[in-house]
Structure formats: C-alpha cells, structure tokens
Design a protein around this motif. Structure first.
Motif, PDB file in Angstrom:
ATOM      1  N   MET A   1      -7.092   0.502  -5.233  1.00  0.00           N
ATOM      2  CA  MET A   1      -5.962   1.424  -5.244  1.00  0.00           C
ATOM      3  C   MET A   1      -4.804   0.830  -4.446  1.00  0.00           C
ATOM      4  N   LYS A   2      -3.614   1.282  -4.766  1.00  0.00           N
ATOM      5  CA  LYS A   2      -2.427   0.862  -4.031  1.00  0.00           C
ATOM      6  C   LYS A   2      -1.564   2.088  -3.749  1.00  0.00           C
ATOM      7  N   LEU A   3      -1.137   2.207  -2.491  1.00  0.00           N
ATOM      8  CA  LEU A   3      -0.251   3.299  -2.093  1.00  0.00           C
ATOM      9  C   LEU A   3       1.156   2.753  -1.911  1.00  0.00           C
ATOM     10  N   TYR A   4       2.093   3.326  -2.630  1.00  0.00           N
ATOM     11  CA  TYR A   4       3.506   3.040  -2.419  1.00  0.00           C
ATOM     12  C   TYR A   4       4.010   4.043  -1.385  1.00  0.00           C
ATOM     13  N   TYR A   5       4.595   3.528  -0.316  1.00  0.00           N
ATOM     14  CA  TYR A   5       4.917   4.372   0.831  1.00  0.00           C
ATOM     15  C   TYR A   5       6.255   3.984   1.438  1.00  0.00           C
ATOM     16  N   SER A   6       6.778   4.855   2.272  1.00  0.00           N
ATOM     17  CA  SER A   6       7.899   4.561   3.148  1.00  0.00           C
ATOM     18  C   SER A   6       7.482   4.997   4.546  1.00  0.00           C
ATOM     19  N   PRO A   7       7.713   4.179   5.565  1.00  0.00           N
ATOM     20  CA  PRO A   7       7.194   4.480   6.901  1.00  0.00           C
ATOM     21  C   PRO A   7       7.584   5.871   7.395  1.00  0.00           C
ATOM     22  N   GLY A   8       6.588   6.643   7.787  1.00  0.00           N
ATOM     23  CA  GLY A   8       6.817   7.965   8.356  1.00  0.00           C
ATOM     24  C   GLY A   8       7.134   9.049   7.365  1.00  0.00           C
ATOM     25  N   ALA A   9       7.299   8.692   6.092  1.00  0.00           N
ATOM     26  CA  ALA A   9       7.572   9.693   5.056  1.00  0.00           C
ATOM     27  C   ALA A   9       6.303  10.478   4.754  1.00  0.00           C
ATOM     28  N   CYS A  10       6.386  11.415   3.824  1.00  0.00           N
ATOM     29  CA  CYS A  10       5.221  12.248   3.527  1.00  0.00           C
ATOM     30  C   CYS A  10       4.065  11.437   2.952  1.00  0.00           C
ATOM     31  N   SER A  11       4.338  10.216   2.504  1.00  0.00           N
ATOM     32  CA  SER A  11       3.276   9.322   2.038  1.00  0.00           C
ATOM     33  C   SER A  11       2.301   8.963   3.157  1.00  0.00           C
ATOM     34  N   LEU A  12       2.710   9.167   4.400  1.00  0.00           N
ATOM     35  CA  LEU A  12       1.813   8.902   5.531  1.00  0.00           C
ATOM     36  C   LEU A  12       0.547   9.745   5.442  1.00  0.00           C
ATOM     37  N   ALA A  13       0.648  10.947   4.893  1.00  0.00           N
ATOM     38  CA  ALA A  13      -0.540  11.806   4.756  1.00  0.00           C
ATOM     39  C   ALA A  13      -1.581  11.151   3.849  1.00  0.00           C
ATOM     40  N   PRO A  48       9.166   7.078 -11.875  1.00  0.00           N
ATOM     41  CA  PRO A  48      10.519   7.467 -12.302  1.00  0.00           C
ATOM     42  C   PRO A  48      11.138   8.558 -11.439  1.00  0.00           C
ATOM     43  N   LYS A  49      10.331   9.291 -10.678  1.00  0.00           N
ATOM     44  CA  LYS A  49      10.872  10.319  -9.783  1.00  0.00           C
ATOM     45  C   LYS A  49      11.629   9.691  -8.614  1.00  0.00           C
ATOM     46  N   GLY A  50      11.263   8.478  -8.267  1.00  0.00           N
ATOM     47  CA  GLY A  50      12.000   7.738  -7.258  1.00  0.00           C
ATOM     48  C   GLY A  50      11.592   7.964  -5.822  1.00  0.00           C
ATOM     49  N   TYR A  51      10.638   8.859  -5.573  1.00  0.00           N
ATOM     50  CA  TYR A  51      10.236   9.096  -4.186  1.00  0.00           C
ATOM     51  C   TYR A  51       8.754   8.791  -3.986  1.00  0.00           C
ATOM     52  N   VAL A  52       8.365   8.716  -2.731  1.00  0.00           N
ATOM     53  CA  VAL A  52       6.969   8.456  -2.377  1.00  0.00           C
ATOM     54  C   VAL A  52       6.292   9.778  -2.047  1.00  0.00           C
ATOM     55  N   PRO A  53       4.938   9.799  -2.121  1.00  0.00           N
ATOM     56  CA  PRO A  53       4.045   8.687  -2.437  1.00  0.00           C
ATOM     57  C   PRO A  53       3.830   8.527  -3.936  1.00  0.00           C
ATOM     58  N   ALA A  54       3.378   7.324  -4.285  1.00  0.00           N
ATOM     59  CA  ALA A  54       2.801   7.080  -5.604  1.00  0.00           C
ATOM     60  C   ALA A  54       1.508   6.317  -5.360  1.00  0.00           C
ATOM     61  N   LEU A  55       0.468   6.732  -6.014  1.00  0.00           N
ATOM     62  CA  LEU A  55      -0.836   6.107  -5.856  1.00  0.00           C
ATOM     63  C   LEU A  55      -1.219   5.446  -7.171  1.00  0.00           C
ATOM     64  N   GLU A  56      -1.350   4.132  -7.138  1.00  0.00           N
ATOM     65  CA  GLU A  56      -1.805   3.402  -8.317  1.00  0.00           C
ATOM     66  C   GLU A  56      -3.326   3.340  -8.252  1.00  0.00           C
ATOM     67  N   ILE A  57      -3.979   4.104  -9.103  1.00  0.00           N
ATOM     68  CA  ILE A  57      -5.437   4.193  -9.082  1.00  0.00           C
ATOM     69  C   ILE A  57      -6.045   2.971  -9.764  1.00  0.00           C
ATOM     70  N   ASN A  58      -5.521   2.641 -10.903  1.00  0.00           N
ATOM     71  CA  ASN A  58      -5.837   1.416 -11.636  1.00  0.00           C
ATOM     72  C   ASN A  58      -4.516   0.884 -12.165  1.00  0.00           C
ATOM     73  N   PRO A  59      -4.452  -0.388 -12.546  1.00  0.00           N
ATOM     74  CA  PRO A  59      -3.193  -0.899 -13.081  1.00  0.00           C
ATOM     75  C   PRO A  59      -2.639  -0.012 -14.201  1.00  0.00           C
ATOM     76  N   GLY A  60      -1.442   0.497 -13.986  1.00  0.00           N
ATOM     77  CA  GLY A  60      -0.796   1.346 -14.980  1.00  0.00           C
ATOM     78  C   GLY A  60      -1.126   2.821 -14.870  1.00  0.00           C
ATOM     79  N   LEU A  61      -2.116   3.183 -14.035  1.00  0.00           N
ATOM     80  CA  LEU A  61      -2.480   4.590 -13.856  1.00  0.00           C
ATOM     81  C   LEU A  61      -1.945   5.060 -12.517  1.00  0.00           C
TER      82      LEU A  61
END
Length: 203
Positions: A1-13, A48-61
């Motif tokens: 998995m891959k987490l797209y994040y911004s430091p301290g943003a809600c993606s930290l959860a 496409p929403k432009g904000y974090v978080p986004a979690l890539e579970i598998n490539p393309g998912l």
C-alpha cells in the motif's frame, strides 16, 4: 500500500493507523499548493479531488476520504482491537468519523482557506469551541477509555490529528480537559510517535 500525505494534514490519521496494523507501506508526500508529489507526479491524476489522504491499495486502486480509509485500514488489525467487526460498536465508530469529518474538520479548515478578518476568526473560533464542548462533555460522561470503547481506534486518531491543528491557529485547548487527557494518551502510542517523526512534526 502507499499513502499520499501532507505533513500534519488529516492524512496523518491514516498514517497512524497504518503503523498500528503493522503492514508494509510506502509514503509519498504531496505539495497541496502545486499538487505535485515528491516524485514529480501530478497529484490530480492520482486523486482528482486534489486533497489528501489517498490510499493506493494496489496499483491503480485508490481509496480516498478518511471516513472510508480509516475503517478499511482498521479492519486489517491482526489483534482485532481497532474497530468492532459489526453491530453497534462499528456503527459508533462510523458515527464519530462522520461527525469529525463533516463538522470538526470543516470548522478547522476555515483557517486554512485564506486570510480571515478578525470577525471571521472570532466566529470560526466560536464554532470550533461549540463542537469541542460537545465532544469534551461526551467523553467526560463516558466510562470508556477511548471515544467508542476501551480500545484505541480510528476515531481517536482522527480527533488527535484535528485538535492538533489548534496549535497552528492559536486556539486554546486547555478548557477541554477530557479531550486533552485523551490526546495525551493517544500521543504516547508508538504508532503516533513514529508517524509524527516520519512527517517531520516532532524531532
């Protein structure tokens, strides 16, 4: 998995919960002003929403929105402590996540959307205080160690991250003694310490 994040943003959860479930995952930082990732990708092509978080579970998912990502991750907890599998317990977790996402998150977000007048700031602070008063009272009236039961879970991680934003908007949390006690308990968790260090929020 891959987490797209911004430091301290809600993606930290999500970062915290990923540490809790002890899985291998990658992190890719997103610049929310340029919408470029640290590897030079156009983030709009990933989410496409432009904000974090986004979690890539598998490539393309890709999964987005904390109210979806946090329960999804929590259900992979090998100890089965982070979220009840069904019934009222799970519903309560989702209830908290919905409230934190639609109410408290939005109340804090006002401060990150552009310059505010003094009057706008005072109204925004008042709305945060109104919401935190409810949360603090609810925690104080509960016999549970955490928001839902006696186990740490995704709602606790989300509340910790959101209230951490008080530090950045010069908002006083000290009246909310029950929230502070819960925050202190959450802050001691290894998953939280690792996530905050990885994002450069603590030394």
């Amino acid at each position: 998995m891959k987490l797209y994040y911004s430091p301290g943003a809600c993606s930290l959860a999500a970062h915290i919960i990923l540490n809790e479930i002890n899985v291998d995952f990658d992190l890719e930082r997103v610049d929310l002003k340029t919408h470029k990732t640290e590897k030079g990708h156009d983030y709009y092509e990933i989410n496409p929403k432009g904000y974090v978080p986004a979690l890539e579970i598998n490539p393309g998912l890709i999964l987005t929105e904390n109210v979806a990502i946090l329960p999804f991750l929590a259900q992979h907890d090998p100890k089965q402590d982070l979220i009840p599998p069904s019934g009222m317990g799970r519903a309560k977790v989702l209830e908290w996540l919905g409230y934190l996402n639609s109410e408290l998150h939005d109340a804090y977000a006002v401060f990150f959307g552009g310059q505010l007048t003094d009057d706008e700031k005072n109204k925004a602070y008042a709305e945060i205080d109104r919401l935190l008063s409810y949360i603090d009272k609810t925690i104080g009236e509960s016999d549970n160690e955490y928001l839902v039961d006696d186990n740490f879970g995704p709602a606790d991680a989300y509340l910790f991250v959101l209230t951490n934003w008080s530090n950045h908007i010069h908002h006083d949390l000290t009246p909310y003694t029950h929230i502070i006690a819960l925050r202190n308990k959450v802050a001691e968790r290894q998953s939280v310490q690792i996530a905050m260090r990885d994002e450069g929020l603590i030394p």
